[in-house]
Design an enzyme around this catalytic site. Structure first.
Site, mmCIF file in Angstrom:
data_model
loop_
_atom_site.group_PDB
_atom_site.id
_atom_site.type_symbol
_atom_site.label_atom_id
_atom_site.label_comp_id
_atom_site.label_asym_id
_atom_site.label_seq_id
_atom_site.Cartn_x
_atom_site.Cartn_y
_atom_site.Cartn_z
ATOM 1 N N GLU A 178 0.863 -1.168 -0.083
ATOM 2 C CA GLU A 178 -0.088 -0.148 0.101
ATOM 3 C C GLU A 178 1.007 1.205 -0.176
ATOM 4 O O GLU A 178 0.400 2.267 -0.753
ATOM 5 C CB GLU A 178 -0.988 -0.152 1.170
ATOM 6 C CG GLU A 178 -2.124 -1.083 1.241
ATOM 7 C CD GLU A 178 -2.894 -1.037 0.139
ATOM 8 O OE1 GLU A 178 -3.203 0.099 -0.638
ATOM 9 O OE2 GLU A 178 -3.670 -2.041 -0.258
ATOM 10 N N GLU A 193 -1.105 9.710 0.937
ATOM 11 C CA GLU A 193 -1.590 9.533 -0.333
ATOM 12 C C GLU A 193 -0.934 10.798 -1.270
ATOM 13 O O GLU A 193 -0.838 11.630 -0.839
ATOM 14 C CB GLU A 193 -3.138 9.449 -0.414
ATOM 15 C CG GLU A 193 -3.837 9.106 -1.546
ATOM 16 C CD GLU A 193 -5.244 9.201 -1.439
ATOM 17 O OE1 GLU A 193 -6.071 9.579 -2.218
ATOM 18 O OE2 GLU A 193 -5.729 8.455 -0.479
ATOM 19 N N ASN A 241 -13.489 5.781 9.613
ATOM 20 C CA ASN A 241 -12.273 5.036 10.192
ATOM 21 C C ASN A 241 -11.479 5.811 11.059
ATOM 22 O O ASN A 241 -11.250 5.380 12.181
ATOM 23 C CB ASN A 241 -11.136 4.516 8.942
ATOM 24 C CG ASN A 241 -11.936 3.432 8.234
ATOM 25 O OD1 ASN A 241 -12.478 2.502 8.971
ATOM 26 N ND2 ASN A 241 -11.687 3.154 6.969
#
Length: 291
Positions: A144, A153, A191
């Site tokens: 990831e 990101e 989350n």
């Protein structure tokens, strides 16, 4: 970085499901001195406070903050200990071998500090089971975050997609604040909210902690690993300690996009990374590797 890798980082899927309890740690041998809770660089300790660090217990001589046990005179060595998370199955040398080009943010000590949040992780079952679980977790971190090279990101245009305003708490940090961060590119406001509540951190209002504190980054990833099913039928922790195999961890993390023929190339890439890491640890990868 290729466009394909960028797309992977930008589209990692983490779905909210009810939390499950972490499994209990394996018992120690009779008469062993159990390791105290792990020392944390961000915790203030008063005189008499006891911690463990690199397999030894230490007692604070006075009030101390961010003074490494064994490296300063603030701590008294209480001797070797066993059990708990200080007996982590991956050494620092192995961690360095797995991630030779990682960003300096991802420290081995940050991972060790995070383990106390879920003491059953990589500490349940046989030595081989524990090693395979640690390898599986680090495999997905490798995939990831591209070898732990990325702390957050990189596709900023995608940030706004990670805020679900239908939740009663909304997005108090702003609609672009809940982008992917940390070893599994942890994302979405729900989350951050649920993980923060579980970890005792206000990640909903301060999601930037996940890219500022290495221990918090690893804790957020461990929260998902140990408590969330995602699109799967079990948590990744349950999959590895219960014998379901590495393939079920792919399903729990990103199965909606990759499993059942969704993206066989990504599945094969994860399996190859897992086999590499289990090889470094000297443990067989087990069966049921794909999904």
């Amino acid at each position: 970085m290729s466009g394909a890798l960028a797309a992977v980082l930008a589209t990692a899927v983490f779905l909210p499901v009810p939390a499950a309890s972490a499994a209990a740690p394996a018992p120690e041998a009779p008469g062993a001195v159990r390791c105290a809770p792990l020392w944390s660089s961000s915790t203030a300790y008063s005189a008499g406070g006891t911690v463990s660090h690199h397999g030894r217990n230490w007692t604070a001589k006075w009030w101390t903050l961010n003074e490494n046990p064994g490296a300063t005179g603030a701590w008294e060595d209480r001797g070797a200990c066993t059990g708990g998370v200080s007996d982590f199955v991956i050494s620092e040398a192995q961690f360095d071998e797995i991630f030779p080009d990682r960003d300096p943010f991802y420290t081995y000590q940050g991972l060790i500090d995070a383990l106390s949040a879920y003491p059953g992780f990589a500490n349940t079952g046989t030595p081989a089971t524990r090693a395979r679980e640690a390898a599986a977790f680090l495999t997905h971190a490798d995939f990831e975050s591209v070898g732990l090279r990325y702390v957050k990101e990189i596709n900023e245009a995608n940030y706004w997609r990670k805020c679900d305003y239908s939740r009663p708490y909304g997005c108090p940090a702003g609609q672009t604040a809940y982008y992917g961060r940390g070893p599994i590119m942890f994302s979405w406001n729900f989350n951050y909210k649920t993980a923060g509540d579980a970890l005792g951190l206000d990640l909903l209002r301060n999601p930037w902690l996940v890219e500022q504190d290495p221990s918090v980054a690893w804790q957020a990833a461990l929260w998902y690993w140990n408590t969330q099913n995602g699109p799967g039928a079990m948590t990744s922790h349950e999959a590895m300690v219960g014998g379901a195999g590495f393939g079920e961890t792919i399903r729990s993390l990103n199965g909606a996009l990759e499993c059942d023929g969704g993206n066989p190339e990504s599945v094969a890439a994860r399996v190859a990374k897992y086999e590499r890491i289990t090889g470094i640890l000297g443990v067989a990868p087990g069966s049921r590797l794909g999904c």
